[in-house]
Design a protein around this motif. Structure first.
Motif, PDB file in Angstrom:
ATOM      1  N   GLU A 145       0.782  -1.185   0.058  1.00 54.29           N
ATOM      2  CA  GLU A 145       0.013   0.106   0.046  1.00 54.29           C
ATOM      3  C   GLU A 145       0.898   1.366   0.054  1.00 54.29           C
ATOM      4  O   GLU A 145       0.442   2.010  -0.663  1.00 54.29           O
ATOM      5  CB  GLU A 145      -0.918  -0.070   1.248  1.00 54.29           C
ATOM      6  N   LEU A 146       2.127   1.267   0.708  1.00 54.18           N
ATOM      7  CA  LEU A 146       2.663   2.437   1.027  1.00 54.18           C
ATOM      8  C   LEU A 146       3.947   2.683   0.056  1.00 54.18           C
ATOM      9  O   LEU A 146       4.648   3.655  -0.055  1.00 54.18           O
ATOM     10  CB  LEU A 146       3.376   2.702   2.243  1.00 54.18           C
ATOM     11  N   ALA A 147       4.200   1.434  -0.736  1.00 55.32           N
ATOM     12  CA  ALA A 147       5.365   1.586  -1.704  1.00 55.32           C
ATOM     13  C   ALA A 147       5.251   2.668  -2.646  1.00 55.32           C
ATOM     14  O   ALA A 147       6.055   3.322  -3.400  1.00 55.32           O
ATOM     15  CB  ALA A 147       5.545   0.280  -2.543  1.00 55.32           C
ATOM     16  N   HIS A 148       3.879   3.049  -3.213  1.00 53.89           N
ATOM     17  CA  HIS A 148       3.382   3.852  -4.149  1.00 53.89           C
ATOM     18  C   HIS A 148       3.867   5.533  -3.716  1.00 53.89           C
ATOM     19  O   HIS A 148       4.167   6.109  -4.398  1.00 53.89           O
ATOM     20  CB  HIS A 148       1.933   3.803  -4.323  1.00 53.89           C
ATOM     21  N   PHE A 149       4.220   5.494  -2.406  1.00 55.00           N
ATOM     22  CA  PHE A 149       4.752   6.761  -1.951  1.00 55.00           C
ATOM     23  C   PHE A 149       5.915   6.837  -1.396  1.00 55.00           C
ATOM     24  O   PHE A 149       6.453   7.717  -0.865  1.00 55.00           O
ATOM     25  CB  PHE A 149       3.771   7.201  -0.646  1.00 55.00           C
ATOM     26  N   GLY A 150       6.605   5.841  -1.899  1.00 54.76           N
ATOM     27  CA  GLY A 150       8.277   5.650  -1.614  1.00 54.76           C
ATOM     28  C   GLY A 150       8.440   5.280   0.028  1.00 54.76           C
ATOM     29  O   GLY A 150       9.620   5.553   0.376  1.00 54.76           O
ATOM     30  N   ILE A 151       7.392   4.961   0.806  1.00 58.27           N
ATOM     31  CA  ILE A 151       7.603   4.478   1.955  1.00 58.27           C
ATOM     32  C   ILE A 151       7.927   2.821   2.049  1.00 58.27           C
ATOM     33  O   ILE A 151       7.012   2.124   1.416  1.00 58.27           O
ATOM     34  CB  ILE A 151       6.383   4.735   2.829  1.00 58.27           C
ATOM     35  N   GLY A 152       9.056   2.417   2.747  1.00 58.08           N
ATOM     36  CA  GLY A 152       9.320   0.970   2.936  1.00 58.08           C
ATOM     37  C   GLY A 152       8.748   0.400   4.390  1.00 58.08           C
ATOM     38  O   GLY A 152       8.740   1.208   5.352  1.00 58.08           O
ATOM     39  N   VAL A 153       8.069  -0.449   4.332  1.00 61.90           N
ATOM     40  CA  VAL A 153       7.598  -1.381   5.553  1.00 61.90           C
ATOM     41  C   VAL A 153       8.478  -2.689   5.632  1.00 61.90           C
ATOM     42  O   VAL A 153       8.150  -3.582   4.707  1.00 61.90           O
ATOM     43  CB  VAL A 153       6.140  -1.297   5.484  1.00 61.90           C
ATOM     44  N   LYS A 154       8.794  -2.846   6.795  1.00 63.85           N
ATOM     45  CA  LYS A 154       9.808  -4.143   6.899  1.00 63.85           C
ATOM     46  C   LYS A 154       9.193  -4.785   8.244  1.00 63.85           C
ATOM     47  O   LYS A 154       8.746  -4.195   9.231  1.00 63.85           O
ATOM     48  CB  LYS A 154      11.125  -3.600   6.976  1.00 63.85           C
ATOM     49  N   LEU A 155       9.603  -6.202   8.268  1.00 60.62           N
ATOM     50  CA  LEU A 155       9.364  -6.889   9.417  1.00 60.62           C
ATOM     51  C   LEU A 155      10.953  -7.449  10.062  1.00 60.62           C
ATOM     52  O   LEU A 155      11.558  -8.065   9.310  1.00 60.62           O
ATOM     53  CB  LEU A 155       8.615  -8.094   9.138  1.00 60.62           C
ATOM     54  N   VAL A 156      11.234  -7.488  11.316  1.00 61.01           N
ATOM     55  CA  VAL A 156      12.305  -7.975  11.963  1.00 61.01           C
ATOM     56  C   VAL A 156      11.770  -9.056  12.861  1.00 61.01           C
ATOM     57  O   VAL A 156      10.970  -8.583  13.775  1.00 61.01           O
ATOM     58  CB  VAL A 156      13.222  -6.916  12.623  1.00 61.01           C
ATOM     59  N   GLU A 157      12.236 -10.361  12.664  1.00 59.26           N
ATOM     60  CA  GLU A 157      11.555 -11.511  13.295  1.00 59.26           C
ATOM     61  C   GLU A 157      12.922 -12.032  14.280  1.00 59.26           C
ATOM     62  O   GLU A 157      13.703 -12.841  13.771  1.00 59.26           O
ATOM     63  CB  GLU A 157      11.049 -12.676  12.394  1.00 59.26           C
ATOM     64  N   PRO A 158      12.778 -11.619  15.554  1.00 61.70           N
ATOM     65  CA  PRO A 158      13.879 -12.043  16.352  1.00 61.70           C
ATOM     66  C   PRO A 158      13.741 -13.570  16.940  1.00 61.70           C
ATOM     67  O   PRO A 158      12.552 -14.022  17.086  1.00 61.70           O
ATOM     68  CB  PRO A 158      13.847 -10.955  17.630  1.00 61.70           C
TER      69      PRO A 158
END
Length: 247
Positions: free
Chosen positions: A157-170
């Motif tokens: 959804e946010l890639a269109h606005f140049g925003i990255g969304v990530k998951l870190v899985e400890p």
């Protein structure tokens, strides 16, 4: 100078991540419920702010004081270990309020400024239980699985606005105080009927084959925050990497 805001910096992953970003020359907004108890020194590049991710007004005040944010790290969380049937629904709601809805509330609040600038990274810290669910962690796993789905959908959804969304899985970090930030002792969540079942599980916790350190998680968050590719998941720690490879 880049600015990162990290939730849950009083100890564990949040504390280690704040120190790591500071060492790399970033401006760090370290947030927690009681900053007066922080182990972080306040300086020109480390600012301590009170923040309760379950309260909208607290989020709004913290973001106003923080100013523009390049990276948001949603790390604040509550652990719970115990038989699901022995865990009060009020406590399950408390876990979701912080782990799930707190992460969503922080993300909801920071998106507008990132969208206007058409840049930014949001890093959501979940757990390796999302890779391999474990017994006696049903409520906690559910709260983190919800964020996995939320993050994956939001990334598109946010890639269109140049925003990255990530998951870190400890993975499992014995040195953290998992479940220590709850008001119900673990022993109260293991009824007699579950004692024989739980004993080998807790023995495994005491002698794990592979583990994760706070430094592993800080490094994974740093990698995610600086990765402009469309990669979504970053397992942190030897055990999490092994589980991700087997998934």
């Amino acid at each position: 100078m880049n600015t990162v805001l990290i939730t849950g910096c009083s100890s564990g992953y949040g504390l280690a991540t704040a120190r790591h970003f500071h060492e790399q020359g970033w401006r760090v907004i370290a947030t927690m419920r009681r900053p007066q108890e922080s182990l972080l020194p306040q300086s020109d590049r480390i600012r301590l702010l009170p923040l309760d991710v379950t309260r909208r007004e607290s989020i709004e005040v913290a973001l106003q004081e923080a100013g523009p944010i390049d990276v948001l790290v949603n790390n604040a969380g509550i652990g719970v270990v115990g038989a699901f049937e022995a865990t009060p629904m009020s406590h399950i709601r408390k876990v979701f309020d912080t782990n799930t809805f707190g992460t969503m509330a922080m993300t909801h609040a920071v998106i507008p400024q990132m969208r206007e600038r058409r840049s930014g990274i949001i890093v959501n810290v979940t757990s390796s239980v999302t890779l391999a669910p474990m017994p006696l962690t049903a409520a906690y796993t559910a709260s983190k699985q919800a964020i996995e789905g939320f993050t994956g959908a939001l990334a598109h959804e946010l890639a269109h606005f140049g925003i990255g969304v990530k998951l870190v899985e400890p993975g499992y970090a014995p040195t953290t105080r998992f479940a220590a930030n709850t008001d119900i002792p673990v022993a109260d969540l293991i009824p007699a009927a579950y004692a024989d079942f739980a004993q080998p599980i807790f023995a495994g916790f005491a002698n794990p084959a592979l583990t994760t350190t706070e430094a592993d998680v800080a490094a994974a968050v740093w990698c995610a925050a600086n990765d402009r590719s469309d990669r979504l998941r970053y397992p942190a720690g030897a055990d999490a990497v092994a589980l991700a490879g087997a998934a």
